[in-house]
Design a protein around this motif. Sequence first.
Motif, PDB file in Angstrom:
ATOM      1  N   ASP A   1      23.495   0.127  26.450  1.00  0.00           N
ATOM      2  CA  ASP A   1      24.741  -0.628  26.288  1.00  0.00           C
ATOM      3  C   ASP A   1      24.537  -1.586  25.116  1.00  0.00           C
ATOM      4  OD1 ASP A   1      26.986  -2.200  26.345  1.00  0.00           O
ATOM      5  OD2 ASP A   1      26.536  -3.184  28.261  1.00  0.00           O
ATOM      6  N   GLY A   2      25.164  -1.266  23.982  1.00  0.00           N
ATOM      7  CA  GLY A   2      24.989  -2.072  22.771  1.00  0.00           C
ATOM      8  C   GLY A   2      26.014  -3.189  22.622  1.00  0.00           C
ATOM      9  N   GLY A   3      26.898  -3.362  23.615  1.00  0.00           N
ATOM     10  CA  GLY A   3      27.951  -4.391  23.524  1.00  0.00           C
ATOM     11  C   GLY A   3      27.457  -5.759  23.970  1.00  0.00           C
ATOM     12  N   ASN A   4      28.394  -6.699  24.032  1.00  0.00           N
ATOM     13  CA  ASN A   4      28.059  -8.077  24.422  1.00  0.00           C
ATOM     14  C   ASN A   4      28.247  -8.264  25.925  1.00  0.00           C
ATOM     15  OD1 ASN A   4      27.227  -9.561  22.137  1.00  0.00           O
ATOM     16  ND2 ASN A   4      29.334  -9.685  21.394  1.00  0.00           N
TER      17      ASN A   4
ATOM     18  N   PHE B   1      32.797  10.076  21.654  1.00  0.00           N
ATOM     19  CA  PHE B   1      34.020   9.996  22.468  1.00  0.00           C
ATOM     20  C   PHE B   1      34.580   8.578  22.460  1.00  0.00           C
ATOM     21  CE2 PHE B   1      36.042   8.875  26.564  1.00  0.00           C
ATOM     22  CZ  PHE B   1      37.204   9.614  26.381  1.00  0.00           C
ATOM     23  N   ASP B   2      35.922   8.501  22.440  1.00  0.00           N
ATOM     24  CA  ASP B   2      36.649   7.239  22.572  1.00  0.00           C
ATOM     25  C   ASP B   2      37.976   7.587  23.246  1.00  0.00           C
ATOM     26  OD1 ASP B   2      36.618   4.309  20.787  1.00  0.00           O
ATOM     27  OD2 ASP B   2      38.522   4.933  21.671  1.00  0.00           O
ATOM     28  N   LEU B   3      38.569   6.616  23.915  1.00  0.00           N
ATOM     29  CA  LEU B   3      39.897   6.849  24.504  1.00  0.00           C
ATOM     30  C   LEU B   3      40.929   7.098  23.406  1.00  0.00           C
ATOM     31  CD1 LEU B   3      40.035   4.053  27.260  1.00  0.00           C
ATOM     32  CD2 LEU B   3      39.594   6.514  27.568  1.00  0.00           C
ATOM     33  N   ASP B   4      40.649   6.549  22.228  1.00  0.00           N
ATOM     34  CA  ASP B   4      41.564   6.667  21.102  1.00  0.00           C
ATOM     35  C   ASP B   4      41.199   7.906  20.272  1.00  0.00           C
ATOM     36  OD1 ASP B   4      42.917   6.420  18.732  1.00  0.00           O
ATOM     37  OD2 ASP B   4      42.232   4.375  18.285  1.00  0.00           O
ATOM     38  N   ALA B   5      42.105   8.902  20.272  1.00  0.00           N
ATOM     39  CA  ALA B   5      41.811  10.173  19.594  1.00  0.00           C
ATOM     40  C   ALA B   5      41.599   9.987  18.094  1.00  0.00           C
ATOM     41  CB  ALA B   5      42.958  11.152  19.843  1.00  0.00           C
TER      42      ALA B   5
ATOM     43  N   VAL C   1      33.617   1.214  34.155  1.00  0.00           N
ATOM     44  CA  VAL C   1      34.421   2.436  34.271  1.00  0.00           C
ATOM     45  C   VAL C   1      33.674   3.608  33.629  1.00  0.00           C
ATOM     46  CG1 VAL C   1      36.523   3.546  33.385  1.00  0.00           C
ATOM     47  CG2 VAL C   1      36.652   1.260  34.384  1.00  0.00           C
ATOM     48  N   THR C   2      33.103   3.369  32.455  1.00  0.00           N
ATOM     49  CA  THR C   2      32.383   4.436  31.742  1.00  0.00           C
ATOM     50  C   THR C   2      31.158   4.877  32.543  1.00  0.00           C
ATOM     51  OG1 THR C   2      33.127   3.431  29.686  1.00  0.00           O
ATOM     52  CG2 THR C   2      31.355   5.048  29.510  1.00  0.00           C
ATOM     53  N   LEU C   3      30.424   3.897  33.078  1.00  0.00           N
ATOM     54  CA  LEU C   3      29.219   4.248  33.844  1.00  0.00           C
ATOM     55  C   LEU C   3      29.578   5.023  35.110  1.00  0.00           C
ATOM     56  CD1 LEU C   3      27.094   0.996  33.420  1.00  0.00           C
ATOM     57  CD2 LEU C   3      26.596   3.278  32.484  1.00  0.00           C
TER      58      LEU C   3
END
Length: 299
Positions: free
Chosen positions: A92-95, A29-33, A75-77
Motif C-alpha cells: 500500500d503506497g498511499g497515505n 486497474f482503476d475504476l476510471d477507464a 474495499v480493494t483488499l
Amino acid sequence: MQLGVIGLGRMGQIVVDRVLGADHDVVAFDLDAEAVATAADAGAESADSISDLVDRLDEEKRIWLMVPAGEAVDVTLEELESHLGPDDVVVDGGNSYFEDSVRRAESCSAAYLDCGTSGGPAGAELGFSLMVGGPEWAYAELESVFDAVATGPDGHERMGESGSGHYVKMVHNGVEYALMQTYGEGFELLHEGRYDLDLESVASVWNNGAVIRSWLLELCEEAFREEGSDLGTVADRIEGGSTGTWTVQEALEQEVPLPLIYTALGERFDSRADDGRFSRRLANRLRYGFGRHEVPRRE
Ligand SMILES: NC(=O)C1=CN([C@@H]2O[C@H](COP(=O)(O)OP(=O)(O)OC[C@H]3O[C@@H](n4cnc5c(N)ncnc54)[C@H](O)[C@@H]3O)[C@@H](O)[C@H]2O)C=CC1
Ligand SMILES: O=C(CO)[C@H](O)[C@H](O)COP(=O)(O)O
C-alpha cells in the motif's frame, strides 16, 4: 518482475511509468477507464476489474495499491482477499493511517507492506522516497520494484515491522506542514514589511547556498514566479489535514510536545474561515507545487 497496480491517479500513473521504465511488466486497474487507457498507452496490460487483474498476474502475485487512503484500500483488499495466498505480496503506497495498516497486515492472506511515499507527482522525474514497513522477505522480494519507483536503491528503506512505514510517513507530513508554515511566515513578513521586495528573487537567492534552502523553498520560488510576489488569486484556504491530525494525536498520546506541527495544523483549520493571510495562501499554493492538489482561488 510483473506488478499489478491498482489506482492510476496522479501517483499510481507514475508508479506504472517508472516500473515499466525499469523493464518490468505492469497489469493496471482503476475504476476510471480513462486512467486505465493512459496506463495502457504507456505500455501496461489493462485489466477491467480486480478479478481480471489477478487472473492476468503470475502465480506469485505482486500488487501495488495507490488508491486514496481509507475506505478505498479496505474495499480493494476485500476484493483481492479470495485471490491471495501467503506467497503473494501487497504494497500500500498511499497515505494510510498506520494503525489501519497494522490491522490490514494482520487480516490479509498475503504479505503486506505499508509504504510511505514522498515526492509527490512533481517529484516523478527524480523518483520517490519510500519508507516501508512489514516482513523482511517481502521487502527483499520487491526490491527491484522499489529501486524503480524510488530515486534508486538509496531512495527506499525498510523501517521495521508492519505499520512503521506509514508511521514514518505520517511524521514526515507533520514536518512538511511545519516547514510550509515557517516559510509562509517569513515570506508574509517580507511581503507586509518595510521593503518592496521581489519574493521570487528572495527565494532564489536563498536557494543558492542559504542555510534554509530546500525543495519546498524551490517550490516557493516557483509559486512566486508563476503567481507573482503577491500570490495573485491564490486563496488563503489550505485543504488536506488528515496526516497532520494523526501526527498531533500520536504526539499527545506519546506525550511528546510538537508545538510547531500543532500550530501549522491549527492554521489549516483556521484558514477555512478565509481572512486573507499571506502565509496560508503560500501553503495553499505549495500543496499544488508538490502534490498537484487543487488550488482554491479567490474571486
Ligand atoms: N498527491 C500526492 O502528493 C501524494 C499522494 N499520496 C497518496 O497516494 C494515494 C493516491 O494519491 P493520488 O494519486 O494523489 O490520488 P488521485 O486522486 O490522483 O488518484 C487516485 C486514483 O485511485 C482510483 N481509485 C479510487 N478508488 C479506487 C478503487 N476502489 N479501485 C481502483 N481504483 C480506485 C481513482 O479513480 C484515481 O484514479 C493517496 O493515498 C495519497 O494520499 C502519497 C504521497 C504524495
Ligand atoms: O503526502 C503528501 C505529500 O508528502 C500528499 O501531498 C498529502 O496529500 C499531503 O498532505 P495534505 O493533503 O494534508 O496537505
